[in-house]
Design a protein around this motif. Structure first.
Motif, PDB file in Angstrom:
ATOM      1  N   UNK A 196      10.575  -3.897  -1.294  1.00 42.20           N
ATOM      2  CA  UNK A 196      11.007  -2.621  -1.864  1.00 42.20           C
ATOM      3  C   UNK A 196      11.457  -1.644  -0.776  1.00 42.20           C
ATOM      4  N   UNK A 197      10.596  -1.346   0.202  1.00 39.16           N
ATOM      5  CA  UNK A 197      10.936  -0.392   1.256  1.00 39.16           C
ATOM      6  C   UNK A 197      10.771  -0.952   2.657  1.00 39.16           C
ATOM      7  N   UNK A 205       0.808  -1.213   0.000  1.00 44.71           N
ATOM      8  CA  UNK A 205       0.000   0.000   0.000  1.00 44.71           C
ATOM      9  C   UNK A 205       0.845   1.269   0.000  1.00 44.71           C
ATOM     10  N   UNK A 206       2.158   1.108  -0.132  1.00 43.29           N
ATOM     11  CA  UNK A 206       3.047   2.264  -0.173  1.00 43.29           C
ATOM     12  C   UNK A 206       3.322   2.671  -1.615  1.00 43.29           C
ATOM     13  N   UNK A 207       4.205   1.936  -2.302  1.00 38.30           N
ATOM     14  CA  UNK A 207       4.570   2.290  -3.673  1.00 38.30           C
ATOM     15  C   UNK A 207       4.252   1.167  -4.655  1.00 38.30           C
ATOM     16  N   UNK A 208       3.333   0.270  -4.263  1.00 41.00           N
ATOM     17  CA  UNK A 208       2.685  -0.676  -5.180  1.00 41.00           C
ATOM     18  C   UNK A 208       3.566  -1.837  -5.632  1.00 41.00           C
ATOM     19  N   UNK A 209       4.593  -2.150  -4.890  1.00 43.69           N
ATOM     20  CA  UNK A 209       5.366  -3.352  -5.211  1.00 43.69           C
ATOM     21  C   UNK A 209       4.557  -4.591  -4.861  1.00 43.69           C
ATOM     22  N   UNK A 210       4.698  -5.658  -5.637  1.00 39.78           N
ATOM     23  CA  UNK A 210       4.157  -6.933  -5.191  1.00 39.78           C
ATOM     24  C   UNK A 210       4.943  -7.388  -3.964  1.00 39.78           C
ATOM     25  N   UNK A 211       4.246  -8.086  -3.062  1.00 41.56           N
ATOM     26  CA  UNK A 211       4.831  -8.404  -1.756  1.00 41.56           C
ATOM     27  C   UNK A 211       5.540  -9.753  -1.734  1.00 41.56           C
ATOM     28  N   UNK A 212       4.874 -10.792  -2.224  1.00 38.34           N
ATOM     29  CA  UNK A 212       5.425 -12.141  -2.139  1.00 38.34           C
ATOM     30  C   UNK A 212       5.360 -12.831  -3.493  1.00 38.34           C
ATOM     31  N   UNK A 213       6.365 -13.689  -3.725  1.00 40.06           N
ATOM     32  CA  UNK A 213       6.382 -14.526  -4.917  1.00 40.06           C
ATOM     33  C   UNK A 213       6.402 -15.982  -4.468  1.00 40.06           C
ATOM     34  N   UNK A 243       4.621  -2.311  10.459  1.00 33.83           N
ATOM     35  CA  UNK A 243       5.953  -1.718  10.416  1.00 33.83           C
ATOM     36  C   UNK A 243       6.141  -0.888   9.161  1.00 33.83           C
ATOM     37  N   UNK A 244       6.726   0.311   9.312  1.00 35.17           N
ATOM     38  CA  UNK A 244       6.955   1.200   8.173  1.00 35.17           C
ATOM     39  C   UNK A 244       8.187   2.040   8.474  1.00 35.17           C
ATOM     40  N   UNK A 245       9.380   1.586   8.080  1.00 39.52           N
ATOM     41  CA  UNK A 245      10.630   2.271   8.424  1.00 39.52           C
ATOM     42  C   UNK A 245      10.614   3.757   8.045  1.00 39.52           C
ATOM     43  N   UNK A 246      11.038   4.577   8.983  1.00 42.78           N
ATOM     44  CA  UNK A 246      11.229   6.020   8.802  1.00 42.78           C
ATOM     45  C   UNK A 246       9.932   6.821   8.635  1.00 42.78           C
ATOM     46  N   UNK A 247       8.795   6.138   8.630  1.00 47.42           N
ATOM     47  CA  UNK A 247       7.552   6.871   8.386  1.00 47.42           C
ATOM     48  C   UNK A 247       7.097   7.686   9.590  1.00 47.42           C
ATOM     49  N   UNK A 248       7.757   7.518  10.734  1.00 48.09           N
ATOM     50  CA  UNK A 248       7.407   8.340  11.891  1.00 48.09           C
ATOM     51  C   UNK A 248       7.725   9.809  11.647  1.00 48.09           C
ATOM     52  N   UNK A 249       8.527  10.087  10.624  1.00 45.15           N
ATOM     53  CA  UNK A 249       8.884  11.478  10.307  1.00 45.15           C
ATOM     54  C   UNK A 249       7.895  12.115   9.324  1.00 45.15           C
TER      55      UNK A 249
END
Length: 377
Positions: A112-113, A92-100, A125-131
Motif C-alpha cells: 500500500x505505502x 502497522x501503518x494503515x492496516x493493509x495485509x502485507x503478503x498473499x 523502511x518507511x518512505x517520507x516518514x522522516x517528515x
C-alpha cells in the motif's frame, strides 16, 4: 424456530456424557447453528494450536507463506538465522495485509505505502516518514504469534497461555515416533473450500466405517473393517490403526527402511489432532487435511501429502506419489459428495441422529472434546 444455543449446548453435553455404547451422533444443530460456530471460534480456534502446514514449505531464509486463524491474518517466514517465525500479516501503518500466498523475500514490503519490515518483523523502511516529527522507526515491530514445530508440522496459536504443543502431544509422539514423520518431505499442498460444516468433514476423516460404501469406486474394495483397531482417544487427539498390504508400494515400508519391523511395516495410523488436523500416516507416505471454518456452511481445507525419506531417495518414489495424488483426488471427490450430503441432511426437520458404530469411536471422542471446550468444562 431455531433452537436456542443454551438448549443445544445442554443437548450436546448430555449426549457426550453417555457411555460410548449408548452414544448417538451429535445433535444436528451443532452443524447448522451460527451461534455454535461463534462459540467454536471463541473457545477453540482462538485458543488452540492450529496446523498451518509443513515446515519444509519455508526452507530457506526469506521463504514465507500466509495463512489465517479465526480471521486473523498471519505471515510465517524463515529468518536469516534459519528460525521459522510467525507475525501479524497486517501493516502497522494503515492496516493493509502485507503478503498473499507464498514466496521468498529479503524484506516484507507493504503493497500500500511501501513500509518495509525485516525478517524479524522490525520496521526498517518507511518512505517520507522522516517528515513526521512524532514518528520513530524503533517503535514499530510486527506482533509475533506463537509457533511450534511438532513432527515437522507448523502449529500456531493466538493463545499465549496455551500448553506447549510438544507437551500436549507427547503421548501421540510415543505412539508414532517409529515412523519418523518429522523426516517426511511434502510433495504437494493445495487449498480448497467445500460447502459443508467443518465438523462433518472432520468426522468423516476420523472414521473408516464409511470406506466400503462411500468409496466403493476407489479405496473401498481394499478396506477391511475387521482389520481396524479403534482405541479410546486422548484429550488432544484420537486415532485408529489399519494393518494392510497396500495396493501402492509406497503404502508399506520401503526395503531400505530399517526402523520399522514386523506388522509396523504394513500399519497405517489415522490421526485426528483437535480441532481439525487430520493425518493418514503410512510407512511410506502421509497425506493430510487441516480445516478451518469460514462459515457454518463453508470449510477451508489445507490438503497435502508427502513421502518418507527412503521413497524420496528412490527414483520410483515420485512417480508413486503422482499415482497416489490421482487416487486421493478421486477419494476427495467422493468425500465431498458425502459430507455435503450430510450437511444438507442436518437441516432436515424429520431426521434424528442415530447410534454410533464401534468403528465410530473417534467421533464419540471428538464430540466429548467439543462439549468440553464449548461448555467450558
Amino acid at each position: 424456530m431455531q433452537q436456542s444455543i443454551d438448549s443445544l449446548l445442554q443437548q450436546l453435553r448430555e449426549n457426550a456424557a453417555l457411555p460410548f455404547e449408548q452414544a448417538r451422533a451429535m445433535p444436528k444443530a451443532v452443524y447448522t447453528h451460527p451461534e455454535f460456530l461463534e462459540q467454536e471460534q471463541t473457545h477453540i480456534f482462538k485458543q488452540e494450536w492450529i496446523c498451518v502446514g509443513r515446515q519444509d514449505a519455508a526452507k530457506n531464509p526469506g521463504d514465507y507463506f500466509s495463512c489465517e486463524i479465526a480471521g486473523e491474518p498471519i505471515l510465517v517466514i524463515r529468518d536469516k538465522e534459519q528460525q521459522l517465525r510467525a507475525f501479524s500479516n497486517v501493516c502497522l501503518h494503515r492496516l493493509s495485509t502485507l503478503k498473499q500466498g507464498s514466496g521468498n523475500c529479503a524484506r516484507v514490503v507493504c503493497p500500500y505505502h511501501g513500509w518495509a519490515y525485516n525478517l524479524t518483523g522490525k520496521l526498517v523502511g518507511a518512505p517520507q516518514m522522516q517528515h513526521s516529527p512524532g514518528f520513530n522507526k524503533q517503535d514499530y515491530q510486527l506482533p509475533e504469534v506463537r509457533l511450534e514445530i511438532w513432527q515437522g508440522w507448523v502449529y500456531l496459536t493466538l493463545n499465549n497461555d496455551a500448553e506447549p504443543m510438544t507437551d500436549k502431544l507427547s503421548t501421540l509422539s510415543d505412539k508414532i515416533n517409529r515412523y519418523g514423520m518429522e523426516h517426511y518431505t511434502q510433495t504437494f499442498c493445495e487449498t480448497h473450500v467445500w460447502d459443508t460444516n467443518w465438523k462433518i468433514l472432520a468426522e468423516n476423516f476420523m472414521e473408516s466405517y464409511h470406506l466400503p460404501v462411500l468409496h466403493s469406486g476407489t479405496v473401498g474394495p481394499h478396506s477391511k473393517l475387521e482389520d481396524m483397531d479403534c482405541p479410546p482417544g486422548e484429550p488432544a487427539y484420537n486415532y485408529h490403526w489399519l494393518r494392510k498390504e497396500a495396493s501402492l508400494a509406497i503404502g508399506n515400508a520401503h526395503p531400505d527402511n530399517t526402523a520399522l519391523e514386523g506388522d509396523w511395516r504394513y500399519t497405517t495410523a489415522l490421526i485426528a489432532i483437535y480441532p481439525g488436523h487430520l493425518i493418514t500416516l503410512t510407512p511410506g507416505y502421509f497425506w493430510y487435511l487441516s480445516l478451518q471454518p469460514l462459515a457454518v456452511d463453508k470449510v477451508q481445507i489445507l490438503y497435502g501429502g508427502g513421502l518418507s525419506p527412503e521413497f524420496i531417495d528412490d527414483p520410483e518414489g515420485i512417480k508413486a506419489i503422482e499415482q497416489l495424488k490421482i487416487l486421493l483426488d478421486e477419494v476427495n471427490v467422493e468425500d465431498r459428495q458425502g459430507v455435503e450430503a450430510v450437511f444438507k441432511g442436518a437441516h432436515s426437520a424429520l431426521a434424528e441422529p442415530g447410534h454410533l458404530c464401534w468403528l465410530e469411536r473417534p467421533n464419540y471422542d471428538f464430540a466429548n472434546y467439543l462439549s468440553q471446550r464449548i461448555n467450558g468444562k
